[in-house]
Design a protein around this motif. Structure first.
Motif, PDB file in Angstrom:
ATOM      1  N   UNK A  27       8.812  13.240  -3.841  1.00 38.98           N
ATOM      2  CA  UNK A  27       9.137  11.824  -3.695  1.00 38.98           C
ATOM      3  C   UNK A  27       8.219  10.958  -4.551  1.00 38.98           C
ATOM      4  N   UNK A  28       6.949  11.355  -4.659  1.00 41.32           N
ATOM      5  CA  UNK A  28       6.055  10.640  -5.561  1.00 41.32           C
ATOM      6  C   UNK A  28       6.543  10.769  -7.004  1.00 41.32           C
ATOM      7  N   UNK A  29       6.992  11.964  -7.380  1.00 43.04           N
ATOM      8  CA  UNK A  29       7.516  12.168  -8.729  1.00 43.04           C
ATOM      9  C   UNK A  29       8.724  11.285  -8.972  1.00 43.04           C
ATOM     10  N   UNK A 193      10.862  -2.826  -9.182  1.00 41.32           N
ATOM     11  CA  UNK A 193      11.204  -1.408  -9.237  1.00 41.32           C
ATOM     12  C   UNK A 193      11.879  -1.042  -7.923  1.00 41.32           C
ATOM     13  N   UNK A 194      13.035  -0.417  -8.000  1.00 45.14           N
ATOM     14  CA  UNK A 194      13.778  -0.019  -6.804  1.00 45.14           C
ATOM     15  C   UNK A 194      13.256   1.327  -6.313  1.00 45.14           C
ATOM     16  N   UNK A 195      12.628   1.320  -5.132  1.00 41.72           N
ATOM     17  CA  UNK A 195      12.135   2.573  -4.556  1.00 41.72           C
ATOM     18  C   UNK A 195      12.806   2.856  -3.211  1.00 41.72           C
ATOM     19  N   UNK A 196      13.994   2.292  -3.008  1.00 44.92           N
ATOM     20  CA  UNK A 196      14.713   2.541  -1.758  1.00 44.92           C
ATOM     21  C   UNK A 196      15.090   4.010  -1.652  1.00 44.92           C
ATOM     22  N   UNK A 197      15.126   4.495  -0.430  1.00 44.64           N
ATOM     23  CA  UNK A 197      15.575   5.861  -0.174  1.00 44.64           C
ATOM     24  C   UNK A 197      14.508   6.925  -0.303  1.00 44.64           C
ATOM     25  N   UNK A 198      13.283   6.545  -0.625  1.00 45.45           N
ATOM     26  CA  UNK A 198      12.204   7.534  -0.762  1.00 45.45           C
ATOM     27  C   UNK A 198      11.563   7.770   0.602  1.00 45.45           C
ATOM     28  N   UNK A 257       8.104   5.500   1.040  1.00 49.13           N
ATOM     29  CA  UNK A 257       7.208   5.028  -0.003  1.00 49.13           C
ATOM     30  C   UNK A 257       7.542   3.592  -0.405  1.00 49.13           C
ATOM     31  N   UNK A 258       6.491   2.850  -0.718  1.00 48.71           N
ATOM     32  CA  UNK A 258       6.641   1.528  -1.312  1.00 48.71           C
ATOM     33  C   UNK A 258       5.873   1.512  -2.629  1.00 48.71           C
ATOM     34  N   UNK A 259       6.259   0.621  -3.525  1.00 43.47           N
ATOM     35  CA  UNK A 259       5.544   0.491  -4.800  1.00 43.47           C
ATOM     36  C   UNK A 259       5.604  -0.946  -5.279  1.00 43.47           C
ATOM     37  N   UNK A 260       4.425  -1.485  -5.578  1.00 43.55           N
ATOM     38  CA  UNK A 260       4.319  -2.795  -6.217  1.00 43.55           C
ATOM     39  C   UNK A 260       3.791  -2.557  -7.639  1.00 43.55           C
TER      40      UNK A 260
END
Length: 265
Positions: A27-29, A193-198, A257-260
């Motif tokens: 998931x990080x990848x 950045x779309x990180x939905x579903x992780x 996961x979230x990402x800013x």
């Protein structure tokens, strides 16, 4: 539990860190793949993993071909990180303080962090240094997992801390929204950045949660006096034993996961 003054040192929990705080590597990848697609950051760009710990963020970056430097105050955590290196990867890990780094200005194409700022007193100094060592137009990436530790046992412990007046339990940042505000004030530009579903699933028993507390694995509670910590732990243990299924009670959680992402001015 502190090495460098005013920052949390994870040395005492290094042997258990990965088994209790694992973010799934695939998931990080995927998260970093989406960031690459949105920003154009590609290998072999140089990436700083600030407060890298055991290199959970570094591993998928190294595997993708990035040139990674990991920095952490804990030599013990870095020893674990080095065991993950593969011969073909370009990386090194160094002991150091993110508030005062030896790297030249604009040395990295991107800097990644995870939950760093809550553990660092004077967290704005860390943000300033990250902006300094990341090149103009480079990226600041803040990745976190949410929902992984809100089990009932830990929440019971936290509620008792609150009731005793131990509300501010971190050395550094307590409201993560302030980080984004501060970076924007410095001139950084948010990059969507779309990180939905992780997401993933995680189970924990009350017995396991109690063991984590007994080992003092959660930095949230490290500032408590030892006698109060043990007193609260004993009360939570009694609460667990009095619950219908006792220590065998199992909780299912769904972390994500979230990402800013910000472009450095």
């Amino acid at each position: 539990m502190t090495g460098y003054r005013g920052t949390s040192d994870y040395t005492p929990v290094a042997p258990w860190y990965d088994s209790t705080r694992n973010m799934p590597e695939h998931l990080l990848a995927e998260c970093f793949d989406r960031i690459r697609a949105a920003t154009g950051l590609h290998p072999p760009a140089g990436v700083l993993d600030a407060g890298c710990g055991t290199a959970q963020l570094s591993v998928p970056l190294m595997a993708a071909g990035f040139d990674v430097v990991g920095l952490d105050v804990s030599a013990a955590m870095l020893e674990v990180a080095r065991t993950k290196l593969q011969p073909e990867w370009s990386a090194r890990f160094e002991v150091g303080d993110v508030r005062s780094m030896d790297f030249p200005d604009g040395h990295f194409d991107a800097t990644v962090v995870s939950k760093l700022f809550q553990h660092v007193g004077n967290w704005t100094a860390a943000a300033d240094e990250i902006c300094r060592v990341t090149r103009h137009g480079g990226l600041f990436v803040h990745v976190n997992e949410k929902g992984a530790f809100k089990n009932a046992v830990r929440q019971r412990f936290a509620a008792e801390c609150d009731s005793r007046g131990h509300i501010d339990r971190y050395r550094g940042l307590r409201d993560r929204s302030l980080l984004a505000e501060y970076l924007v004030e410095l001139g950084a530009r948010p990059v969507p950045v779309d990180v939905t579903g992780l997401t993933w699933t995680k189970t924990i028993t009350y017995e396991e949660a109690l063991e984590h507390l007994a080992l003092r694995l959660h930095s949230e509670f490290w500032l408590l006096p030892d006698d109060e910590y043990e007193d609260i732990l004993e009360g939570v243990r009694d609460w667990v034993l009095a619950s219908p299924a006792g220590p065998s009670t199992t909780e299912l959680m769904q972390p994500y996961l979230t990402a800013e992402v910000f472009e450095i001015p």
